[in-house]
Design a protein around this motif. Structure first.
Motif, PDB file in Angstrom:
ATOM      1  N   ARG A   1       2.633   3.458   9.248  1.00 51.37           N
ATOM      2  CA  ARG A   1       3.221   3.757   7.739  1.00 51.37           C
ATOM      3  C   ARG A   1       1.784   3.326   6.860  1.00 51.37           C
ATOM      4  O   ARG A   1       0.917   2.610   7.385  1.00 51.37           O
ATOM      5  CB  ARG A   1       4.228   2.859   7.702  1.00 51.37           C
ATOM      6  CG  ARG A   1       3.966   1.355   7.665  1.00 51.37           C
ATOM      7  CD  ARG A   1       5.106   0.463   7.402  1.00 51.37           C
ATOM      8  NE  ARG A   1       4.901  -0.895   7.406  1.00 51.37           N
ATOM      9  CZ  ARG A   1       5.132  -1.906   6.323  1.00 51.37           C
ATOM     10  NH1 ARG A   1       6.289  -1.345   5.431  1.00 51.37           N
ATOM     11  NH2 ARG A   1       4.743  -2.991   6.037  1.00 51.37           N
TER      12      ARG A   1
ATOM     13  N   ASP B   1       1.036   5.670  -0.037  1.00 50.35           N
ATOM     14  CA  ASP B   1       0.553   6.863  -0.636  1.00 50.35           C
ATOM     15  C   ASP B   1      -0.180   6.472  -2.028  1.00 50.35           C
ATOM     16  O   ASP B   1       0.491   5.977  -2.989  1.00 50.35           O
ATOM     17  CB  ASP B   1       1.536   7.821  -1.121  1.00 50.35           C
ATOM     18  CG  ASP B   1       1.322   9.073  -1.732  1.00 50.35           C
ATOM     19  OD1 ASP B   1      -0.038   8.995  -2.515  1.00 50.35           O
ATOM     20  OD2 ASP B   1       1.712  10.330  -1.480  1.00 50.35           O
TER      21      ASP B   1
ATOM     22  N   GLU C   1       4.338   5.026  -3.010  1.00 57.43           N
ATOM     23  CA  GLU C   1       5.507   4.763  -1.958  1.00 57.43           C
ATOM     24  C   GLU C   1       4.802   4.829  -0.544  1.00 57.43           C
ATOM     25  O   GLU C   1       3.673   5.246  -0.095  1.00 57.43           O
ATOM     26  CB  GLU C   1       6.512   5.981  -2.174  1.00 57.43           C
ATOM     27  CG  GLU C   1       5.921   7.403  -1.644  1.00 57.43           C
ATOM     28  CD  GLU C   1       6.483   8.624  -1.778  1.00 57.43           C
ATOM     29  OE1 GLU C   1       7.783   8.513  -1.348  1.00 57.43           O
ATOM     30  OE2 GLU C   1       6.243   9.588  -2.368  1.00 57.43           O
ATOM     31  N   TRP C   2       5.713   4.115   0.120  1.00 62.87           N
ATOM     32  CA  TRP C   2       5.472   4.175   1.784  1.00 62.87           C
ATOM     33  C   TRP C   2       5.773   5.254   2.209  1.00 62.87           C
ATOM     34  O   TRP C   2       6.638   6.086   1.991  1.00 62.87           O
ATOM     35  CB  TRP C   2       6.413   2.817   2.623  1.00 62.87           C
ATOM     36  CG  TRP C   2       5.727   1.658   2.024  1.00 62.87           C
ATOM     37  CD1 TRP C   2       6.348   0.683   1.164  1.00 62.87           C
ATOM     38  CD2 TRP C   2       4.771   1.135   2.773  1.00 62.87           C
ATOM     39  NE1 TRP C   2       5.506  -0.607   1.282  1.00 62.87           N
ATOM     40  CE2 TRP C   2       4.495  -0.424   2.166  1.00 62.87           C
ATOM     41  CE3 TRP C   2       3.851   1.459   3.610  1.00 62.87           C
ATOM     42  CZ2 TRP C   2       3.538  -1.296   2.749  1.00 62.87           C
ATOM     43  CZ3 TRP C   2       2.755   0.504   4.087  1.00 62.87           C
ATOM     44  CH2 TRP C   2       2.780  -0.805   3.449  1.00 62.87           C
ATOM     45  N   VAL C   3       4.771   5.879   3.112  1.00 57.17           N
ATOM     46  CA  VAL C   3       4.870   7.229   3.832  1.00 57.17           C
ATOM     47  C   VAL C   3       4.523   6.992   5.189  1.00 57.17           C
ATOM     48  O   VAL C   3       3.975   6.129   5.724  1.00 57.17           O
ATOM     49  CB  VAL C   3       4.191   8.281   3.225  1.00 57.17           C
ATOM     50  CG1 VAL C   3       4.439   8.458   1.688  1.00 57.17           C
ATOM     51  CG2 VAL C   3       2.913   8.062   3.210  1.00 57.17           C
ATOM     52  N   GLY C   4       5.191   8.010   6.064  1.00 58.30           N
ATOM     53  CA  GLY C   4       4.679   8.098   7.326  1.00 58.30           C
ATOM     54  C   GLY C   4       3.350   8.653   7.443  1.00 58.30           C
ATOM     55  O   GLY C   4       3.039   9.487   6.635  1.00 58.30           O
TER      56      GLY C   4
ATOM     57  N   LEU D   1       9.862   9.203  12.433  1.00 61.11           N
ATOM     58  CA  LEU D   1       9.566   8.685  10.856  1.00 61.11           C
ATOM     59  C   LEU D   1      11.081   8.685  10.234  1.00 61.11           C
ATOM     60  O   LEU D   1      11.066   7.694   9.540  1.00 61.11           O
ATOM     61  CB  LEU D   1       8.395   9.322  10.367  1.00 61.11           C
ATOM     62  CG  LEU D   1       6.965   9.032  11.005  1.00 61.11           C
ATOM     63  CD1 LEU D   1       6.057  10.156  10.660  1.00 61.11           C
ATOM     64  CD2 LEU D   1       6.593   7.686  10.549  1.00 61.11           C
TER      65      LEU D   1
ATOM     66  N   GLU E   1      12.676   5.767  11.011  1.00 58.23           N
ATOM     67  CA  GLU E   1      12.354   4.606  10.352  1.00 58.23           C
ATOM     68  C   GLU E   1      12.314   4.674   8.782  1.00 58.23           C
ATOM     69  O   GLU E   1      11.959   3.596   8.445  1.00 58.23           O
ATOM     70  CB  GLU E   1      10.806   4.275  10.987  1.00 58.23           C
ATOM     71  CG  GLU E   1      10.686   4.094  12.191  1.00 58.23           C
ATOM     72  CD  GLU E   1       9.145   4.068  12.777  1.00 58.23           C
ATOM     73  OE1 GLU E   1       8.384   4.123  11.879  1.00 58.23           O
ATOM     74  OE2 GLU E   1       8.911   4.187  14.083  1.00 58.23           O
TER      75      GLU E   1
ATOM     76  N   PHE F   1      11.471   6.801   6.347  1.00 54.35           N
ATOM     77  CA  PHE F   1      10.419   7.543   5.641  1.00 54.35           C
ATOM     78  C   PHE F   1      10.869   8.931   5.321  1.00 54.35           C
ATOM     79  O   PHE F   1      11.762   9.533   6.054  1.00 54.35           O
ATOM     80  CB  PHE F   1       9.283   7.907   6.621  1.00 54.35           C
ATOM     81  CG  PHE F   1       8.604   6.598   6.752  1.00 54.35           C
ATOM     82  CD1 PHE F   1       7.870   5.670   5.749  1.00 54.35           C
ATOM     83  CD2 PHE F   1       8.547   5.973   8.017  1.00 54.35           C
ATOM     84  CE1 PHE F   1       7.233   4.611   6.045  1.00 54.35           C
ATOM     85  CE2 PHE F   1       8.046   4.617   8.464  1.00 54.35           C
ATOM     86  CZ  PHE F   1       7.405   3.917   7.289  1.00 54.35           C
TER      87      PHE F   1
ATOM     88  N   VAL G   1       5.569  12.499   5.176  1.00 53.81           N
ATOM     89  CA  VAL G   1       4.487  12.419   6.193  1.00 53.81           C
ATOM     90  C   VAL G   1       3.455  12.928   5.804  1.00 53.81           C
ATOM     91  O   VAL G   1       3.489  13.958   5.192  1.00 53.81           O
ATOM     92  CB  VAL G   1       4.930  12.738   7.695  1.00 53.81           C
ATOM     93  CG1 VAL G   1       5.111  14.199   7.719  1.00 53.81           C
ATOM     94  CG2 VAL G   1       3.950  12.395   8.720  1.00 53.81           C
TER      95      VAL G   1
END
Length: 148
Positions: free
Chosen positions: A68, A71, A76-79, A107, A110, A112, A115
């Motif tokens: 993870r 971005d 934001e959290w991304v795979g 992902l 999890e 997300f 990706v």
């Protein structure tokens, strides 16, 4: 054959390929060395990265590394697919596509919604990534300057 999270032993075996993986994946832009491998892999493992592997009879066919990350454009959290590799003997059998799809599924599990991955110019894997729906976001460009 199924795709699953790599064991500790399989992860170590995957790491033994990193000089060859780096040479091939970076299309000559990065000079492979043990120090460079360690430098590039540290954020992957420190960020909780791991491998999904496809193997049969304890023989690894290929793997995809996922982690993870933030971005930097959207915060934001991304795979992130850190690495995708199929050993030469097992290529052209659809393994890379199956590994990517397994990474997407993992992902999603999890939590997300997106990706990312990075691919070097000229890498033939880019065609597969485009087929799977990846789109160019930015392009790093370089120019050598002759400083005579």
């Amino acid at each position: 054959m199924t795709i699953r999270k790599a064991t500790r032993d399989e992860t170590q075996r995957i790491l033994n390929y990193h000089m060859a993986v780096m040479k091939e994946a970076t299309m000559g832009y990065v000079k492979p060395s043990q120090e460079k491998v360690a430098e590039l892999m540290a954020p992957f493992f420190n960020g909780g990265g791991y491998y999904l592997v496809r193997s049969k009879n304890n023989i690894i066919h290929g793997w995809v590394g996922i982690v993870r990350m933030i971005d930097q454009n959207t915060d934001e959290w991304v795979g992130f697919i850190n690495e995708m590799y199929v050993l030469p003997y097992f290529r052209n059998q659809g393994i890379a596509e199956k590994l990517c799809k397994a990474a997407f599924n993992q992902l999603k599990i999890e939590g997300f919604n997106k990706v990312h991955l990075n691919v070097y110019a000229g890498n033939p894997a880019k065609r597969l990534y485009q087929k799977l729906g990846f789109q160019d976001v930015s392009t790093l460009m370089a120019k050598n300057l002759d400083l005579g």
